[in-house]
Scaffold this motif. Structure first.
Motif, PDB file in Angstrom:
ATOM      1  N   ILE A 181       0.870  -1.168   0.000  1.00 50.68           N
ATOM      2  CA  ILE A 181       0.000   0.000   0.000  1.00 50.68           C
ATOM      3  C   ILE A 181       0.908   1.219   0.000  1.00 50.68           C
ATOM      4  O   ILE A 181       1.636   1.463   0.970  1.00 50.68           O
ATOM      5  CB  ILE A 181      -0.926   0.016   1.228  1.00 50.68           C
ATOM      6  N   VAL A 182       0.883   1.986  -1.071  1.00 51.66           N
ATOM      7  CA  VAL A 182       1.846   3.072  -1.262  1.00 51.66           C
ATOM      8  C   VAL A 182       1.127   4.416  -1.251  1.00 51.66           C
ATOM      9  O   VAL A 182       0.138   4.606  -1.972  1.00 51.66           O
ATOM     10  CB  VAL A 182       2.608   2.887  -2.597  1.00 51.66           C
ATOM     11  N   GLY A 183       1.605   5.340  -0.420  1.00 47.02           N
ATOM     12  CA  GLY A 183       0.988   6.650  -0.299  1.00 47.02           C
ATOM     13  C   GLY A 183       1.914   7.778  -0.674  1.00 47.02           C
ATOM     14  O   GLY A 183       3.145   7.615  -0.708  1.00 47.02           O
ATOM     15  N   LEU A 184       1.321   8.946  -0.927  1.00 46.29           N
ATOM     16  CA  LEU A 184       2.060  10.121  -1.356  1.00 46.29           C
ATOM     17  C   LEU A 184       2.217  11.153  -0.241  1.00 46.29           C
ATOM     18  O   LEU A 184       3.260  11.794  -0.134  1.00 46.29           O
ATOM     19  CB  LEU A 184       1.356  10.779  -2.549  1.00 46.29           C
ATOM     20  N   GLU A 185       1.168  11.335   0.540  1.00 45.60           N
ATOM     21  CA  GLU A 185       1.172  12.339   1.610  1.00 45.60           C
ATOM     22  C   GLU A 185       1.671  11.694   2.906  1.00 45.60           C
ATOM     23  O   GLU A 185       1.046  10.773   3.438  1.00 45.60           O
ATOM     24  CB  GLU A 185      -0.229  12.896   1.815  1.00 45.60           C
ATOM     25  N   PRO A 186       2.821  12.156   3.452  1.00 46.51           N
ATOM     26  CA  PRO A 186       3.383  11.494   4.641  1.00 46.51           C
ATOM     27  C   PRO A 186       2.426  11.405   5.817  1.00 46.51           C
ATOM     28  O   PRO A 186       2.289  10.355   6.439  1.00 46.51           O
ATOM     29  CB  PRO A 186       4.604  12.355   4.968  1.00 46.51           C
ATOM     30  N   ALA A 224      18.934  19.667  -6.548  1.00 48.16           N
ATOM     31  CA  ALA A 224      17.648  19.548  -5.859  1.00 48.16           C
ATOM     32  C   ALA A 224      17.875  19.698  -4.361  1.00 48.16           C
ATOM     33  O   ALA A 224      18.860  19.186  -3.816  1.00 48.16           O
ATOM     34  CB  ALA A 224      16.989  18.208  -6.156  1.00 48.16           C
ATOM     35  N   MET A 225      16.951  20.399  -3.720  1.00 45.88           N
ATOM     36  CA  MET A 225      16.995  20.549  -2.270  1.00 45.88           C
ATOM     37  C   MET A 225      15.714  19.950  -1.695  1.00 45.88           C
ATOM     38  O   MET A 225      14.614  20.267  -2.154  1.00 45.88           O
ATOM     39  CB  MET A 225      17.133  22.023  -1.876  1.00 45.88           C
ATOM     40  N   VAL A 226      15.866  19.109  -0.672  1.00 45.70           N
ATOM     41  CA  VAL A 226      14.751  18.368  -0.108  1.00 45.70           C
ATOM     42  C   VAL A 226      14.391  18.936   1.259  1.00 45.70           C
ATOM     43  O   VAL A 226      15.257  19.097   2.131  1.00 45.70           O
ATOM     44  CB  VAL A 226      15.096  16.867   0.039  1.00 45.70           C
ATOM     45  N   HIS A 227      13.106  19.224   1.448  1.00 45.18           N
ATOM     46  CA  HIS A 227      12.578  19.549   2.777  1.00 45.18           C
ATOM     47  C   HIS A 227      11.732  18.365   3.229  1.00 45.18           C
ATOM     48  O   HIS A 227      10.732  18.027   2.599  1.00 45.18           O
ATOM     49  CB  HIS A 227      11.728  20.812   2.749  1.00 45.18           C
ATOM     50  N   GLY A 228      12.141  17.745   4.317  1.00 45.87           N
ATOM     51  CA  GLY A 228      11.418  16.590   4.823  1.00 45.87           C
ATOM     52  C   GLY A 228      10.194  16.994   5.628  1.00 45.87           C
ATOM     53  O   GLY A 228      10.254  17.915   6.445  1.00 45.87           O
ATOM     54  N   HIS A 229       9.072  16.314   5.366  1.00 43.46           N
ATOM     55  CA  HIS A 229       7.872  16.486   6.183  1.00 43.46           C
ATOM     56  C   HIS A 229       8.183  15.996   7.596  1.00 43.46           C
ATOM     57  O   HIS A 229       8.957  15.056   7.790  1.00 43.46           O
ATOM     58  CB  HIS A 229       6.728  15.677   5.565  1.00 43.46           C
ATOM     59  N   CYS A 230       7.604  16.639   8.600  1.00 45.35           N
ATOM     60  CA  CYS A 230       7.899  16.275   9.986  1.00 45.35           C
ATOM     61  C   CYS A 230       7.642  14.796  10.261  1.00 45.35           C
ATOM     62  O   CYS A 230       8.405  14.151  10.980  1.00 45.35           O
ATOM     63  CB  CYS A 230       7.059  17.121  10.941  1.00 45.35           C
ATOM     64  N   ALA A 254       1.760  22.888   8.986  1.00 49.63           N
ATOM     65  CA  ALA A 254       1.239  21.851   9.876  1.00 49.63           C
ATOM     66  C   ALA A 254      -0.265  21.649   9.721  1.00 49.63           C
ATOM     67  O   ALA A 254      -1.035  21.866  10.645  1.00 49.63           O
ATOM     68  CB  ALA A 254       1.580  22.179  11.321  1.00 49.63           C
ATOM     69  N   GLY A 255      -0.676  21.225   8.512  1.00 46.18           N
ATOM     70  CA  GLY A 255      -2.094  21.031   8.268  1.00 46.18           C
ATOM     71  C   GLY A 255      -2.817  22.355   8.235  1.00 46.18           C
ATOM     72  O   GLY A 255      -2.489  23.259   7.466  1.00 46.18           O
ATOM     73  N   SER A 256      -3.803  22.540   9.085  1.00 50.18           N
ATOM     74  CA  SER A 256      -4.576  23.784   9.113  1.00 50.18           C
ATOM     75  C   SER A 256      -3.966  24.837  10.025  1.00 50.18           C
ATOM     76  O   SER A 256      -4.411  25.996  10.029  1.00 50.18           O
ATOM     77  CB  SER A 256      -6.003  23.495   9.586  1.00 50.18           C
ATOM     78  N   GLY A 292       5.139  16.860   1.478  1.00 48.90           N
ATOM     79  CA  GLY A 292       3.965  17.249   2.243  1.00 48.90           C
ATOM     80  C   GLY A 292       3.167  18.349   1.568  1.00 48.90           C
ATOM     81  O   GLY A 292       3.717  19.364   1.135  1.00 48.90           O
ATOM     82  N   THR A 293       1.864  18.165   1.484  1.00 50.06           N
ATOM     83  CA  THR A 293       0.994  19.199   0.917  1.00 50.06           C
ATOM     84  C   THR A 293       1.138  20.512   1.677  1.00 50.06           C
ATOM     85  O   THR A 293       1.289  21.587   1.080  1.00 50.06           O
ATOM     86  CB  THR A 293      -0.472  18.733   0.970  1.00 50.06           C
ATOM     87  N   SER A 294       1.100  20.435   2.998  1.00 50.56           N
ATOM     88  CA  SER A 294       1.244  21.642   3.816  1.00 50.56           C
ATOM     89  C   SER A 294       2.580  22.313   3.560  1.00 50.56           C
ATOM     90  O   SER A 294       2.657  23.546   3.466  1.00 50.56           O
ATOM     91  CB  SER A 294       1.108  21.290   5.298  1.00 50.56           C
ATOM     92  N   CYS A 295       3.629  21.515   3.470  1.00 52.54           N
ATOM     93  CA  CYS A 295       4.968  22.075   3.257  1.00 52.54           C
ATOM     94  C   CYS A 295       5.037  22.831   1.938  1.00 52.54           C
ATOM     95  O   CYS A 295       5.618  23.926   1.865  1.00 52.54           O
ATOM     96  CB  CYS A 295       6.011  20.959   3.271  1.00 52.54           C
ATOM     97  N   ARG A 296       4.455  22.268   0.899  1.00 49.02           N
ATOM     98  CA  ARG A 296       4.497  22.930  -0.414  1.00 49.02           C
ATOM     99  C   ARG A 296       3.756  24.262  -0.371  1.00 49.02           C
ATOM    100  O   ARG A 296       4.210  25.267  -0.926  1.00 49.02           O
ATOM    101  CB  ARG A 296       3.918  22.009  -1.488  1.00 49.02           C
TER     102      ARG A 296
END
Length: 999
Positions: A833-838, A892-898, A932-934, A970-974
């Motif tokens: 089961i593979v997901g995109l949003e951490p 490329a520079m990577v920002h990791g989701h928390c 952080a989400g909302s 992360g959607t929020s991060c973007r």
């Protein structure tokens, strides 16, 4: 010179006393008199809890002096506090706590020629050394809490560190202290010839000299002749036979009477420190011993080679490290066979060849001691650092023990001459066995100070055992002419042993000294002089009558509700099923107040503290608040109280503490329980409902996306909606698009083909479908048949995280149940089961396990992967190969989701990006992005959200080379990166899809 804090005014500053009123009226800093605020300062890293009168956080030196003046005029006792990491109860007491760590943390003066620096007391050691490093010097009292401890606290305790055999303790490295006495007198305490002696200070100097002269014989007979002895006051500072108390010109230094005084004599405004050159090279020899006794016996011979450090790691710590995935590869490199103990022996200097000769001499010495081949040489700097990190983590690993029985600090600092070290440790182990417990040994074999903490249950009979063990340990220390306080000070747990150590004459002299400086006993009263008994239960964190309020939890906390055999350290009655009693409370109590969450180096924890520097917004402060609430100390409302809601207000549920906290305090999970309790009692707001139910209305929103876009395109409508919902005016409403999954259907299963299920979350399905399309393209290019998390005629499956953020746990459980049922056929036949949003996919590996769904949730968690994790896993198994071409951008520079960071899932992003030819990949060292989400959308949190982004993420992106690809899963991060920097970040799937070779 240090990271400055944004000031968020405290919401509760109760307290109606004249003291509180004057402080609030006249000071510019924080004045905190509410029950929760006081409760957060009622504990340190010890077993004690005493509620302070109130707390002041001065904004600057003028504020500090005014605070001291007001306290004096109101006859209020004062307690100085820095990082609050003291292990003996030095920084708890019924007094006005003055916290210097937030604002009094500046470098005042630096002299590179004289190698001196002057700092304010709240300066953190690691921050100081980071500032000094470009100048080629450092402050070498390198304690293991360097990331969070303050210089003022180190001076108060006379701290030592791993390399004290080379550099000494704080008392050897403090040149001067600018201090304020209890009567308001200000003075600079330094060498006698340089002191400006007003009448008050002249009287102090003369009286101290008379006391020292009178007690000279007692000093000779009673003061331990070991380097590590920090009990009482440094009464031997005039002792001409003791070179540690003299500077280069041979004069006594009056600053040394304040070092180790635990704030009982004066308040240190600023400290002048002696610096040392940074050594150009270091080498490490790791000695493996077949028995613990042999290791301890060898220490006396090893120190003759003049090492800078000799540190112990015993078998228990070795095993704990081998069981830790992060530490296992590090510790394995250091081992020869299965040793019962290892010693880390470091040599440092400017001549590397000479250091290598010392390593050879170390090997020869071990051969002479009948241990040939026992030394593992580590010359590489990175390997050395990694092993030192394991040693420093030893205590924290040990303190992660679940259950009521905990390793307790009260005899861990006894120091004995090295010739007796082996016999002392052997006999003390027998004492532990006598009282049916065990202890784990570690730390400073170079100076005869081995830290050991017997496992005791301080809720029940631990106090009685503590007393008996202390009495027998003290007898051993006296027999071997050692020091009972060897490193961490006296405080409440060793204060009563000062008189035992020094005898009645010197103990009386200590009382005279205290009276000389502080005749009204206002500065940190009842420490060192007239202290309480170490086992006075009224001072315990778990005092008599302590009990938790009944709590019906929403999540499963049974893993923490265990009992433990203190002799073996093994769990004897693990809890099962969903907890309805003490599991949550025990999980909260895993916080031992070590203050690791106060660090500012790499890692996620704790973003809200990093911008506020407030104890309230710290993982430790939150855990203390929850403990107080769960035990009824903040009132009958418990988790549903306003105090709990306020202290969790800036918690962004980043899960940084889940990974970074040494004892694994998962504040994000605890916040779910607190939010659920609040919602159950007070209900939800319209905004909370709108966010929580987004997965339910998203299908409709996607079909009328053009209409909803008017919320952004018509300013009057947009402003009205944002004001109505409490959203930040600076943010744009999300734009819904046609559902990605609405155009997909699951393929037929083929027994021989490779297949995968792509779990497309609400955000990537309805707002950024291009990410899901890219992931599908990459997976199909790799030869996989792609299934989706949608069934005909039904709403797509959902992780339920939006409900959790709003405290609606039952709705989240319903989504989890629906997901488990739908995915069961795929899981049973081994489909990943593979997901995109951490935050979405990792819910399947985290929260789903806490809903009580047992083995089926575990099986799903085992098959759940983030997109890049799956690619790396399949590539390692030889089942995946991608034909990728270079991109137009070379970097490329990577920002990791928390949540990626919390689950150590950032490395796979780097790995897959490095498959792209000629692409240079770097990771941005950052904490939470701040969205952080909302959280970042909420009007009251917008400023905090932006401040979190400005800590490191935004500056790194602004300083990047033109054309750099910014990668954020992360959607929020973007969205945060776009709003904060006007740059676009993309999901790693889109980067890989762009690099696919065209057919």
């Amino acid at each position: 010179m240090t990271t400055k804090a944004i000031h968020f005014a405290p919401t509760h500053a109760r307290g109606t006393s004249p003291l509180a009123k004057r402080l609030r009226k006249e000071l510019r800093g924080d004045v905190l008199f509410g029950n929760a605020d006081r409760g957060r300062y009622a504990t340190d890293a010890s077993i004690y809890q005493i509620m302070p009168i109130g707390v002041v956080v001065p904004r600057d030196q003028a504020d500090l002096l005014l605070c001291l003046d007001i306290a004096r005029s109101e006859n209020a006792p004062v307690l100085a506090r820095g990082g609050g990491t003291s292990q003996c109860g030095q920084t708890v007491g019924e007094a006005l706590v003055i916290d210097s760590s937030k604002w009094l943390n500046n470098i005042v003066d630096f002299d590179p020629e004289k190698r001196t620096v002057t700092v304010e007391p709240g300066m953190v050691l690691d921050h100081l050394n980071a500032w000094l490093k470009p100048h080629g010097v450092w402050f070498p009292v390198d304690v293991s809490t360097a990331a969070q401890c303050t210089i003022g606290g180190m001076a108060g305790n006379n701290s030592c560190g791993s390399r004290s055999i080379e550099y000494g303790n704080m008392v050897h490295n403090v040149l001067a202290i600018d201090a304020v006495l209890a009567d308001g007198t200000q003075g600079r305490f330094e060498t006698l010839p340089n002191m400006v002696q007003t009448a008050r200070l002249q009287n102090i100097v003369q009286r101290l000299q008379r006391i020292a002269t009178r007690e000279q014989q007692e000093i000779i007979e009673r003061v331990p002749k070991v380097l590590r002895r920090v009990g009482g006051y440094n009464i031997d500072l005039f002792d001409c036979q003791n070179p540690r108390n003299y500077t280069d010109d041979g004069s006594a230094n009056l600053a040394h009477i304040l070092v180790g005084s635990e704030g009982t004599l004066a308040f240190s405004r600023q400290l002048t420190l002696k610096l040392a050159p940074l050594p150009k090279h270091k080498v490490l020899g790791v000695i493996n011993f077949p028995t613990f006794y042999k290791g301890m016996d060898a220490a006396q011979h090893i120190v003759k080679l003049n090492p800078t450090a000799v540190e112990l790691v015993d078998r228990t710590m070795i095993d704990l490290s081998l069981n830790n995935p992060a530490f296992r590869p590090v510790i394995e490199k250091a081992l020869v066979g299965s040793p019962q103990a290892i010693l880390l022996v470091e040599f440092a200097g400017d001549d590397k060849a000479a250091l290598l000769e010392k390593l050879a001499a170390l090997a020869d010495l071990m051969s002479d001691l009948s241990l040939p081949g026992s030394v593992v040489n580590m010359v590489d700097a990175n390997e050395q650092k990694s092993l030192w990190d394991v040693r420093k983590a030893g205590l924290n690993i040990m303190m992660s023990m679940k259950g009521d029985g905990k390793p307790v600090s009260f005899i861990e600092d006894c120091a004995v001459p090295l010739v007796h070290l082996a016999e002392y440790t052997d006999r003390l182990t027998e004492v532990f066995h006598k009282y049916h417990t065990e202890g784990t040994w570690y730390a400073h074999a170079s100076v005869g100070t081995l830290h050991v903490r017997p496992i005791l249950d301080m809720r029940r009979d631990g106090a009685a055992s503590m007393r008996k063990i202390a009495e027998e340990a003290s007898a051993l220390v006296r027999e071997y002419k050692g020091a009972y306080s060897g490193e961490h000070g006296d405080g409440l747990c060793r204060g009563e042993w000062v008189a035992w150590q020094y005898g009645p004459h010197i103990n009386h002299a200590f009382s005279e000294i205290k009276n000389l400086f502080d005749p009204d006993n206002r500065f940190n009263p009842d420490k060192i002089v007239r202290p309480p008994k170490m086992d006075d239960k009224s001072n315990f964190r778990f005092a008599p009558g302590y009990q938790e309020l009944p709590v019906k939890t929403q999540m499963d906390w049974s893993a923490w509700d265990v009992t433990r055999d203190p002799a073996s350290g093994l769990e004897t009655a693990p809890g099962t099923g969903n907890d309805r009693t003490g599991g949550l409370a025990k999980a909260v109590e895993m916080c031992n107040n070590n203050g690791h969450c106060r660090k500012f180096d790499a890692g996620t924890m704790c973003p809200s503290y990093r911008i506020t520097k407030d104890e309230k917004h710290l993982t430790r402060g939150r855990a203390n608040t929850l403990r107080l609430a769960l035990s009824g100390q903040l009132g009958a409302e418990g988790l549903a109280s306003q105090d709990v809601k306020d202290t969790l207000d800036l918690c962004v549920s980043c899960k940084g503490c889940k990974r970074d906290c040494p004892t694994g305090v998962d504040m994000a999970k605890m916040k779910i329980e607190a939010r659920a309790a609040w919602v159950n009692k007070h209900g939800s707001t319209l905004r909370e409902k709108m966010i929580a139910f987004m997965p339910r209305y998203a299908p409709l929103a996607s079909t009328i996306g053009g209409l909803l876009a008017m919320g952004n395109d018509i300013p009057v409508l947009s402003n009205w909606l944002k004001n109505r919902l409490g959203l930040a005016q600076q943010r744009a409403f999300p734009r819904f698009q046609r559902s990605f999954l609405s155009r997909r259907k699951n393929a037929q299963h083929t027994a021989t083909g490779k297949e995968v299920l792509l779990f497309v979350d609400t955000f990537n399905n309805y707002m950024e479908p291009e990410n899901a399309a890219a992931a599908q393209a990459v997976l199909e290019a790799a030869g996989y048949t792609v299934h989706f998390n949608v069934q005909a005629g039904e709403r797509p499956l959902c992780c339920g995280r939006t409900y959790l953020s709003a405290g609606m746990v039952e709705q989240a459980k319903q989504e989890a149940r629906r997901t488990l049922d739908a995915l069961k056929p795929f899981v049973e036949r081994g489909v990943a089961i593979v997901g995109l949003e951490p935050s979405c996919l990792l819910s399947l590996r985290d929260e789903f396990l806490d809903y009580g769904y047992g083995e089926e949730a575990r099986k799903l968690a085992d098959r759940a992967y983030l997109f890049e994790e799956f690619l790396v896993h399949e590539h390692a198994a030889g089942r995946l190969a991608l034909d990728l071409k270079p991109l137009a951008s070379p970097k490329a520079m990577v920002h990791g989701h928390c949540h990626q960071k919390a689950f150590d899932a950032v490395h796979p992003v780097q790995t897959v990006l490095k498959w792209i030819p000629q692409l240079d990949v770097a990771v941005i060292e950052s904490s939470c992005c701040g969205m952080a989400g909302s959280f970042g959308y909420e009007a009251e949190h917008y400023a905090a959200s932006q401040a979190m982004g400005e800590l490191s993420l935004f500056p790194a992106i602004r300083q990047a080379e033109s054309g750099t690809i910014f990668v954020a899963d992360g959607t929020s991060c973007r969205h945060q990166i776009a709003d904060g920097t006007q740059e676009s970040a993309i999901h790693v799937a889109r980067v890989l899809a762009a690099a696919l070779q065209e057919d």
